[in-house]
Design an enzyme around this catalytic site. Structure first.
Site, PDB file in Angstrom:
ATOM      1  N   CYS A 231      -5.237   1.637  -0.687  1.00  0.00           N
ATOM      2  CA  CYS A 231      -4.551   1.400   0.589  1.00  0.00           C
ATOM      3  C   CYS A 231      -4.630   2.705   1.379  1.00  0.00           C
ATOM      4  CB  CYS A 231      -3.103   0.990   0.360  1.00  0.00           C
ATOM      5  SG  CYS A 231      -2.891  -0.413  -0.755  1.00  0.00           S
ATOM      6  N   ALA A 232      -5.850   3.094   1.705  1.00  0.00           N
ATOM      7  CA  ALA A 232      -6.118   4.463   2.178  1.00  0.00           C
ATOM      8  C   ALA A 232      -5.535   4.784   3.547  1.00  0.00           C
ATOM      9  CB  ALA A 232      -7.626   4.714   2.192  1.00  0.00           C
ATOM     10  N   GLY A 235      -6.132   8.095   5.627  1.00  0.00           N
ATOM     11  CA  GLY A 235      -6.825   8.959   4.676  1.00  0.00           C
ATOM     12  C   GLY A 235      -6.181  10.269   4.280  1.00  0.00           C
ATOM     13  N   GLY A 236      -4.884  10.436   4.489  1.00  0.00           N
ATOM     14  CA  GLY A 236      -4.231  11.690   4.115  1.00  0.00           C
ATOM     15  C   GLY A 236      -4.411  12.035   2.643  1.00  0.00           C
ATOM     16  N   LYS A 237      -4.157  11.056   1.789  1.00  0.00           N
ATOM     17  CA  LYS A 237      -4.284  11.298   0.347  1.00  0.00           C
ATOM     18  C   LYS A 237      -5.745  11.235  -0.100  1.00  0.00           C
ATOM     19  CE  LYS A 237       0.395   9.664  -0.396  1.00  0.00           C
ATOM     20  NZ  LYS A 237       0.629   9.245   0.998  1.00  0.00           N
ATOM     21  N   ASP A 282     -12.336  -7.093   4.412  1.00  0.00           N
ATOM     22  CA  ASP A 282     -12.348  -8.263   5.299  1.00  0.00           C
ATOM     23  C   ASP A 282     -12.380  -9.574   4.514  1.00  0.00           C
ATOM     24  OD1 ASP A 282     -14.888  -7.896   4.358  1.00  0.00           O
ATOM     25  OD2 ASP A 282     -15.901  -8.035   6.305  1.00  0.00           O
ATOM     26  N   ASP A 300      -1.255   3.451  -2.841  1.00  0.00           N
ATOM     27  CA  ASP A 300      -0.178   3.978  -1.997  1.00  0.00           C
ATOM     28  C   ASP A 300       0.282   2.788  -1.161  1.00  0.00           C
ATOM     29  OD1 ASP A 300       1.551   5.599  -0.624  1.00  0.00           O
ATOM     30  OD2 ASP A 300       0.039   6.500   0.660  1.00  0.00           O
ATOM     31  N   CYS A 353       6.467   5.414  -0.030  1.00  0.00           N
ATOM     32  CA  CYS A 353       7.348   6.387   0.634  1.00  0.00           C
ATOM     33  C   CYS A 353       8.690   5.707   0.892  1.00  0.00           C
ATOM     34  CB  CYS A 353       6.723   6.943   1.916  1.00  0.00           C
ATOM     35  SG  CYS A 353       6.167   5.704   3.088  1.00  0.00           S
TER      36      CYS A 353
END
Length: 403
Positions: A231-232, A235-237, A282, A300, A353
């Protein structure tokens, strides 16, 4: 403090879009702050901080101002007047503030402080849910989540290191301190716009909270592995994983939102993360093709976002009991399906989070008790409480799959 009309009006325009049209606060402010090129850092800071403050304390301020949404222009001026009185500022001699009952407003604040839903400015249903799930701990956590978040950077070790980054920031007169928890983190001593710095454009750092920086290391990635960030998002992680893998191996960043993956791709290019490949989900086939192929999988998961209310105070007014039910069903479904991407002997991290057990530990327990989770074992579990850490609320759990 001397109030300037154009700054106050820009603040009220922002609040109208956030409250009446349910626009995202960060996106609204991004547009508002582009309105006048003559505004300096202090002007922009006033608009952003005042807007966020009124959004954060909306319920308290609206009650003290005796107004209800959707707010008219007159209502918004009353909200601003209440904010100014509460902060101890003298109201300007403008027609919009004539007759503001300053003493009555101060008395109203004293009266409202006895009720948590006003004192912490939260919806009744959310207060009841927090109390039900966290008991006496809820009071401390929701109080901590109303404090302003610090700005934290993560040095991108693909391009630099923390020492060089700290020196470069000092050259720009931006003072930072290190974290004892995260080796690549620098915490700003004062809030400032770091996105305009040349070293940001060169990919030397990302803005990422201390709590968020603890997720990728828990996955225990090694250079050369095949890793899926399921669940990018933007793209922080993903970028943190790329740095930990020293650009060696493969990271597949998947998401159901193509525009988020486009941002992930752009950020990866800036960061010099060449081992990142994005895949738009998709159809279910995209996930099925990855079954049994990944050494590591990061989920995430989509969540309520309660742990990051300090950064996104507007989200507490957009959440609903129905959304909470739906998101928990989605989390369970994602965990059941995406966990199948893990190879035998591989590892999975489930993270949110949020600070609510229903989204966190209870989800993991249900998964482990299901057919989909039978092959997995819990290795490590962490809940990062804002009241204890001073940073965002996060949950993360490391699971290993048997051979």
């Amino acid at each position: 403090m001397r109030f300037h009309r154009n700054l106050v009006f820009a603040t009220l325009d922002s609040l109208k879009l956030i409250f009446n049209e349910q626009k995202q606060a960060d996106k609204v402010l991004k547009q508002t702050l582009k309105r006048d090129k003559r505004w300096g850092a202090r002007d922009r800071g006033f608009i952003a901080e005042t807007t966020y403050d009124i959004v954060r304390w909306q319920r308290l301020y609206a009650k003290a101002a005796d107004v209800k949404g959707p707010y008219s222009r007159e209502d918004l001026f009353r909200l601003f007047a209440v904010w100014a009185v509460h902060k101890g500022h003298t109201l300007p001699n403008w027609p919009q503030f004539e007759g503001t009952p300053v003493r009555r407003i101060r008395g109203k604040f004293d009266e409202l402080k006895s009720q948590r839903v006003y004192r912490e400015s939260i919806p009744d249903w959310l207060d009841a849910m927090g109390l039900e799930q966290l008991g006496g701990k809820w009071e401390k956590e929701i109080h901590a989540l109303n404090e302003q978040a610090e700005v934290v950077l993560r040095a991108n070790t693909l391009k630099t290191n923390k020492t060089k980054l700290k020196d470069a920031l000092e050259d720009a007169e931006i003072h930072t301190k290190s974290s004892k928890v995260c080796p690549d983190a620098l915490i700003l001593e004062e809030r400032t716009n770091v996105f305009s710095l040349p070293i940001f454009k060169e990919g030397w750092f990302e803005v990422q909270d201390i709590s968020s920086q603890q997720v990728a290391p828990l996955l225990d990635v090694k250079p050369g592995m095949r890793v899926v960030d399921a669940c990018a998002g933007a793209g922080g992680k993903t970028l943190h994983l790329a740095a930990l893998m020293e650009n060696k191996g493969q990271i597949i960043a998947t998401d159901i939102y193509d525009f988020k993956l486009a941002e992930c791709k752009r950020r990866a290019k800036r960061a010099g993360a060449h081992n990142v490949e994005t895949r738009f989900i998709d159809s279910p086939k995209v996930i099925k093709k990855l079954y049994g192929t990944a050494d590591r999988v990061l989920i995430d998961a989509p969540c309520s976002g309660l742990g990051v209310l300090r950064r996104n105070p507007d989200s507490k007014w957009k959440l609903s009991p129905q959304f909470m039910e739906e998101i928990q069903e989605l989390q369970a479904d994602i965990l059941a399906r995406y966990s199948r991407m893990v190879k035998d002997g591989g590892k999975l991290v489930y993270a949110t989070c949020s600070i609510l057990p229903a989204e966190n530990g209870l989800q993991v327990e249900k998964f482990l008790a299901s057919e989909a989770g039978a092959a997995f074992k819990k290795e490590e579990e962490r809940t990062l409480w804002p009241s204890e850490t001073g940073y965002d609320g996060f949950y993360m759990c490391l699971l290993t799959k048997s051979n």
